[in-house]
Design a protein around this motif. Structure first.
Motif, PDB file in Angstrom:
ATOM      1  N   PRO A  94       0.830  -1.213   0.000  1.00  0.00           N
ATOM      2  CA  PRO A  94       0.000   0.000   0.000  1.00  0.00           C
ATOM      3  C   PRO A  94       0.868   1.267   0.000  1.00  0.00           C
ATOM      4  O   PRO A  94       2.007   1.261   0.443  1.00  0.00           O
ATOM      5  CB  PRO A  94      -0.801  -0.109   1.299  1.00  0.00           C
ATOM      6  CG  PRO A  94       0.059  -0.931   2.188  1.00  0.00           C
ATOM      7  CD  PRO A  94       0.779  -1.904   1.292  1.00  0.00           C
ATOM      8  N   GLU A  96       0.800   5.259   1.251  1.00  0.00           N
ATOM      9  CA  GLU A  96       0.137   6.219   2.136  1.00  0.00           C
ATOM     10  C   GLU A  96       0.356   7.629   1.612  1.00  0.00           C
ATOM     11  O   GLU A  96       1.434   7.965   1.132  1.00  0.00           O
ATOM     12  CB  GLU A  96       0.708   6.133   3.546  1.00  0.00           C
ATOM     13  CG  GLU A  96       0.473   4.815   4.227  1.00  0.00           C
ATOM     14  CD  GLU A  96       1.119   4.773   5.594  1.00  0.00           C
ATOM     15  OE1 GLU A  96       1.187   5.835   6.255  1.00  0.00           O
ATOM     16  OE2 GLU A  96       1.555   3.704   5.992  1.00  0.00           O
ATOM     17  N   LYS A  99       3.607  10.195   2.783  1.00  0.00           N
ATOM     18  CA  LYS A  99       4.813   9.454   3.136  1.00  0.00           C
ATOM     19  C   LYS A  99       5.700   9.360   1.896  1.00  0.00           C
ATOM     20  O   LYS A  99       5.227   9.110   0.802  1.00  0.00           O
ATOM     21  CB  LYS A  99       4.472   8.057   3.626  1.00  0.00           C
ATOM     22  CG  LYS A  99       5.652   7.308   4.151  1.00  0.00           C
ATOM     23  CD  LYS A  99       5.242   6.006   4.792  1.00  0.00           C
ATOM     24  CE  LYS A  99       6.460   5.298   5.317  1.00  0.00           C
ATOM     25  NZ  LYS A  99       6.121   3.976   5.858  1.00  0.00           N
TER      26      LYS A  99
END
Length: 130
Positions: A94, A96, A99
């Motif tokens: 994944p 984010e 980030k």
């Protein structure tokens, strides 16, 4: 009257007056030399043998240093970040928001080791008194 008019015409004639010679402030006129040094009479001063090699060394240092500086433009950072995010998406991990996955943080992975307790100077060990 005619003689007076002829006299004034002669006085006003530009060819009749001698041309002024401009010397531009130099006392010698055509004999003036830059900085007042005649060609062939220059002697090196003591500071020149130190300063000129320093100029050369600093120029070489600047050229080499600036040619090997890291490329850290915004465009290069964005390219690295996009490549890192595509790699994570291909691996199925994944992503984010906010980030950063690429860049300097992931380029140089260092292992942090524990150093132990700091030594404090001036403390007396109780075991040393015996």
């Amino acid at each position: 009257m005619a003689s007076r008019a002829a006299l004034l015409a002669v006085r006003r004639a530009p060819a009749a007056r001698p041309m002024a010679v401009r010397r531009f402030g130099a006392p010698g006129g055509a004999e003036a030399h830059p900085f007042g040094i005649k060609p062939g009479t220059y002697k090196r001063e003591g500071w020149e043998s130190v300063v000129y090699p320093c100029y050369i060394a600093s120029t070489v240092l600047l050229v080499v240093g600036l040619s090997f500086k890291p490329r850290n433009d915004l465009k290069i950072w964005a390219t690295d970040e996009a490549a890192a995010r595509l790699k994570r998406m291909d691996e199925g991990e994944p992503i984010e928001f906010g980030k950063h996955y690429g860049g300097v943080v992931n380029k140089f992975p260092f292992a942090q080791e524990e150093l132990g307790e700091p030594v404090i100077i001036g403390e007396v060990d109780e075991d040393d008194d015996e």
